[in-house]
Design a protein around this motif. Structure first.
Motif, PDB file in Angstrom:
ATOM      1  N   TYR A  65      -9.086 -29.582   7.692  1.00  0.00           N
ATOM      2  CA  TYR A  65     -10.457 -29.932   8.071  1.00  0.00           C
ATOM      3  C   TYR A  65     -11.380 -28.718   8.092  1.00  0.00           C
ATOM      4  O   TYR A  65     -12.591 -28.842   8.190  1.00  0.00           O
ATOM      5  CB  TYR A  65     -10.475 -30.580   9.466  1.00  0.00           C
ATOM      6  N   CYS A  66     -10.807 -27.520   8.017  1.00  0.00           N
ATOM      7  CA  CYS A  66     -11.570 -26.314   8.339  1.00  0.00           C
ATOM      8  C   CYS A  66     -11.957 -25.507   7.107  1.00  0.00           C
ATOM      9  O   CYS A  66     -11.115 -25.203   6.261  1.00  0.00           O
ATOM     10  CB  CYS A  66     -10.755 -25.446   9.294  1.00  0.00           C
ATOM     11  N   GLY A  67     -13.220 -25.150   7.028  1.00  0.00           N
ATOM     12  CA  GLY A  67     -13.746 -24.388   5.896  1.00  0.00           C
ATOM     13  C   GLY A  67     -13.160 -22.988   5.771  1.00  0.00           C
ATOM     14  O   GLY A  67     -13.243 -22.366   4.713  1.00  0.00           O
ATOM     15  N   LEU A 158      -7.800 -22.173  22.678  1.00  0.00           N
ATOM     16  CA  LEU A 158      -6.902 -22.608  21.598  1.00  0.00           C
ATOM     17  C   LEU A 158      -6.838 -24.131  21.657  1.00  0.00           C
ATOM     18  O   LEU A 158      -6.116 -24.707  22.464  1.00  0.00           O
ATOM     19  CB  LEU A 158      -5.505 -21.994  21.798  1.00  0.00           C
ATOM     20  N   LYS A 159      -7.614 -24.758  20.804  1.00  0.00           N
ATOM     21  CA  LYS A 159      -7.653 -26.222  20.867  1.00  0.00           C
ATOM     22  C   LYS A 159      -6.347 -26.819  20.361  1.00  0.00           C
ATOM     23  O   LYS A 159      -5.758 -26.285  19.419  1.00  0.00           O
ATOM     24  CB  LYS A 159      -8.808 -26.745  20.017  1.00  0.00           C
ATOM     25  N   HIS A 160      -5.931 -27.913  20.962  1.00  0.00           N
ATOM     26  CA  HIS A 160      -4.725 -28.573  20.441  1.00  0.00           C
ATOM     27  C   HIS A 160      -5.077 -29.473  19.258  1.00  0.00           C
ATOM     28  O   HIS A 160      -4.216 -29.947  18.549  1.00  0.00           O
ATOM     29  CB  HIS A 160      -3.992 -29.335  21.555  1.00  0.00           C
ATOM     30  N   PRO A 229     -17.133 -33.627  17.618  1.00  0.00           N
ATOM     31  CA  PRO A 229     -16.836 -34.535  16.510  1.00  0.00           C
ATOM     32  C   PRO A 229     -16.361 -33.786  15.273  1.00  0.00           C
ATOM     33  O   PRO A 229     -16.829 -32.681  14.993  1.00  0.00           O
ATOM     34  CB  PRO A 229     -18.194 -35.205  16.239  1.00  0.00           C
ATOM     35  N   PHE A 230     -15.447 -34.389  14.552  1.00  0.00           N
ATOM     36  CA  PHE A 230     -15.032 -33.866  13.246  1.00  0.00           C
ATOM     37  C   PHE A 230     -16.216 -33.987  12.293  1.00  0.00           C
ATOM     38  O   PHE A 230     -16.897 -35.013  12.249  1.00  0.00           O
ATOM     39  CB  PHE A 230     -13.840 -34.690  12.745  1.00  0.00           C
ATOM     40  N   ILE A 231     -16.488 -32.911  11.564  1.00  0.00           N
ATOM     41  CA  ILE A 231     -17.549 -32.931  10.558  1.00  0.00           C
ATOM     42  C   ILE A 231     -16.904 -32.674   9.205  1.00  0.00           C
ATOM     43  O   ILE A 231     -16.245 -31.648   9.010  1.00  0.00           O
ATOM     44  CB  ILE A 231     -18.617 -31.850  10.852  1.00  0.00           C
ATOM     45  N   SER A 232     -17.074 -33.614   8.294  1.00  0.00           N
ATOM     46  CA  SER A 232     -16.422 -33.488   6.991  1.00  0.00           C
ATOM     47  C   SER A 232     -17.026 -32.321   6.214  1.00  0.00           C
ATOM     48  O   SER A 232     -18.240 -32.225   6.060  1.00  0.00           O
ATOM     49  CB  SER A 232     -16.592 -34.803   6.232  1.00  0.00           C
ATOM     50  N   THR A 269     -20.601 -26.670  19.483  1.00  0.00           N
ATOM     51  CA  THR A 269     -21.558 -26.491  18.397  1.00  0.00           C
ATOM     52  C   THR A 269     -21.621 -27.753  17.542  1.00  0.00           C
ATOM     53  O   THR A 269     -22.693 -28.184  17.129  1.00  0.00           O
ATOM     54  CB  THR A 269     -21.123 -25.305  17.503  1.00  0.00           C
ATOM     55  N   SER A 270     -20.470 -28.342  17.283  1.00  0.00           N
ATOM     56  CA  SER A 270     -20.465 -29.520  16.418  1.00  0.00           C
ATOM     57  C   SER A 270     -21.177 -30.697  17.099  1.00  0.00           C
ATOM     58  O   SER A 270     -21.665 -31.595  16.437  1.00  0.00           O
ATOM     59  CB  SER A 270     -19.041 -29.905  16.026  1.00  0.00           C
ATOM     60  N   LEU A 271     -21.224 -30.663  18.401  1.00  0.00           N
ATOM     61  CA  LEU A 271     -21.932 -31.729  19.117  1.00  0.00           C
ATOM     62  C   LEU A 271     -23.428 -31.418  19.164  1.00  0.00           C
ATOM     63  O   LEU A 271     -24.268 -32.292  19.000  1.00  0.00           O
ATOM     64  CB  LEU A 271     -21.338 -31.853  20.524  1.00  0.00           C
TER      65      LEU A 271
HETATM   66  N1  5AD Z   1     -15.334 -30.404  12.129  1.00  0.00           N
HETATM   67  C1  5AD Z   1     -15.410 -30.185  13.457  1.00  0.00           C
HETATM   68  N2  5AD Z   1     -14.769 -29.200  14.082  1.00  0.00           N
HETATM   69  C2  5AD Z   1     -14.014 -28.395  13.329  1.00  0.00           C
HETATM   70  N3  5AD Z   1     -13.269 -27.359  13.645  1.00  0.00           N
HETATM   71  C3  5AD Z   1     -12.704 -26.872  12.534  1.00  0.00           C
HETATM   72  N4  5AD Z   1     -13.076 -27.590  11.477  1.00  0.00           N
HETATM   73  C4  5AD Z   1     -13.884 -28.554  11.942  1.00  0.00           C
HETATM   74  C5  5AD Z   1     -14.587 -29.604  11.328  1.00  0.00           C
HETATM   75  N5  5AD Z   1     -14.524 -29.830  10.025  1.00  0.00           N
HETATM   76  C6  5AD Z   1     -13.108 -26.899  15.011  1.00  0.00           C
HETATM   77  C7  5AD Z   1     -11.665 -27.023  15.410  1.00  0.00           C
HETATM   78  C8  5AD Z   1     -11.219 -25.597  15.556  1.00  0.00           C
HETATM   79  C9  5AD Z   1     -12.486 -24.799  15.686  1.00  0.00           C
HETATM   80  C10 5AD Z   1     -12.403 -23.462  15.064  1.00  0.00           C
HETATM   81  O1  5AD Z   1     -13.484 -25.548  15.061  1.00  0.00           O
HETATM   82  O2  5AD Z   1     -11.559 -27.731  16.641  1.00  0.00           O
HETATM   83  O3  5AD Z   1     -10.444 -25.381  16.683  1.00  0.00           O
END
Ligand code: 5AD
Length: 339
Positions: A65-67, A158-160, A229-232, A269-271
């Protein structure tokens, strides 16, 4: 146990089924109110501001999921130098930040000794208060975590990421859920203020998973939790997947506040509810009304900021002093006290 009553709800018996049921409700307002009340009586009206320095985007892992995952060849990689990092921390401290968060990919260049020197030098920056140093640099050995602590690191994030071990395995080709949990246990044992957290809206996640995520934070005894939230991200294997809804993340934060009344819970930040709330025509509700009490602000120098692209985001220019003042003003406008 404190009984948390709001409307017709008694939130003291929050098991997995009950949490999933709450998350699915049409009207969540009773839970938001309860979370706000619990927040006020346990952590008060202060909003803790943290300065984040994203000091390296080099990463040995491949989280799908991570850039920053090492398979992303389009990303220009950077490492800040020692003096550059310490100077950035100095500027943030002078601007009034009392916590410096050092965040990076899992970058082996930053050995135990290099990290130790950074921690020491930041802790020694002259300030009218004691600066807290938070590390957010991923999985390391017991020996390293212990050493960082001895050098003065106070907290560790350290997120799980997800409590569903199968989902975790699919998202993380480079490590196991058990290893992640073991790290969190070690961090607690070493006396770090420990932060866990997870993403909501991940492909394949159900509301039961989110309920388990929240219960896991409680089980670990997290002092902090980042929930967003997960961001694609189009530059990752999860390109084209649907991003998570901010609402579910907010709900998860609210329930976490009920279960962990004293925790430090950032608006991640994602929120980024804060900026959303201030957009003309956007929502104007108080972004602090769902249980959160922390804001993390990037102070990464502009020349690196854009390369720290975990997911696509609009970034504005960094002016550490001005940004902090603006943040303080908007927090005050919402009736909270910036710290
Ligand atoms: N969308 C949202 N959060 C993300 N993280 C990493 N990739 C994404 C994504 N695509 C968050 C994860 C990680 C942190 C570095 O950023 O929760 O722990």
């Amino acid at each position: 146990m404190v009984s948390i009553m709001a409307g017709n709800y008694d939130f003291t018996q929050l098991n997995k089924e009950k949490i999933a049921e709450l998350l699915a409700q049409d009207d969540f307002s009773a839970v938001y109110e309860a979370a706000d009340k619990v927040r006020r009586s346990n952590v008060g009206n202060t909003v803790n501001l943290r300065a984040i320095i994203e000091f390296s985007n080099v990463c040995r892992r491949q989280c799908t999921y991570c850039g920053l995952n090492r398979g992303n060849k389009e990303l220009q990689r950077f490492r800040m130098g020692h003096e550059e990092i310490v100077n950035t921390a100095k500027l943030a401290i002078q601007a009034g930040y009392k916590t410096i968060v050092l965040q990076s990919g899992e970058d082996d260049y930053f050995t135990k000794e290099r990290m130790g020197r950074l921690i020491e030098d930041i802790k020694n920056i002259e300030a009218p208060f004691e600066t807290a140093v938070t590390l957010s640099i991923g999985e390391r050995s017991y020996k390293e975590y212990k050493y960082f602590r001895e050098k003065g690191a106070d907290r560790y994030l350290l997120k799980h990421e997800t409590a569903d071990a199968k989902l975790y395995a699919g998202l993380h080709p480079c490590g196991t859920f058990e290893e992640r949990i073991e790290c969190l246990k070690i961090l607690k044992e070493l006396g770090y203020e420990t932060g866990g957290g997870f993403m909501t809206g991940l492909p394949g996640q159900s509301l039961y998973t989110v309920a388990e995520d929240i219960l896991l934070l409680k089980k670990i005894g997290c002092d902090m939790a980042g929930i967003g939230p997960f961001i694609s991200n189009p530059k990752t294997p999860l390109k084209g997947e649907k991003s998570g809804e901010p609402e579910l993340a907010k709900r998860a934060v609210a329930i976490t506040r009920l279960l962990l009344p004293k925790a430090n819970l950032p608006i991640t930040t994602s929120l980024s509810v804060l900026s959303e709330a201030e957009t003309p025509g956007g929502q104007h509700e108080n972004p602090f009304n769902f249980g959160a009490n922390v804001i993390m602000k990037k102070v990464t120098p502009d020349k690196y900021k854009h390369a720290y692209e975990i997911y696509p985001a609009k970034l504005s220019r960094t002016d550490i002093v001005k940004d902090r003042k603006e943040l303080e003003r908007s927090i005050l406008r919402y009736g909270r006290i910036p710290l």
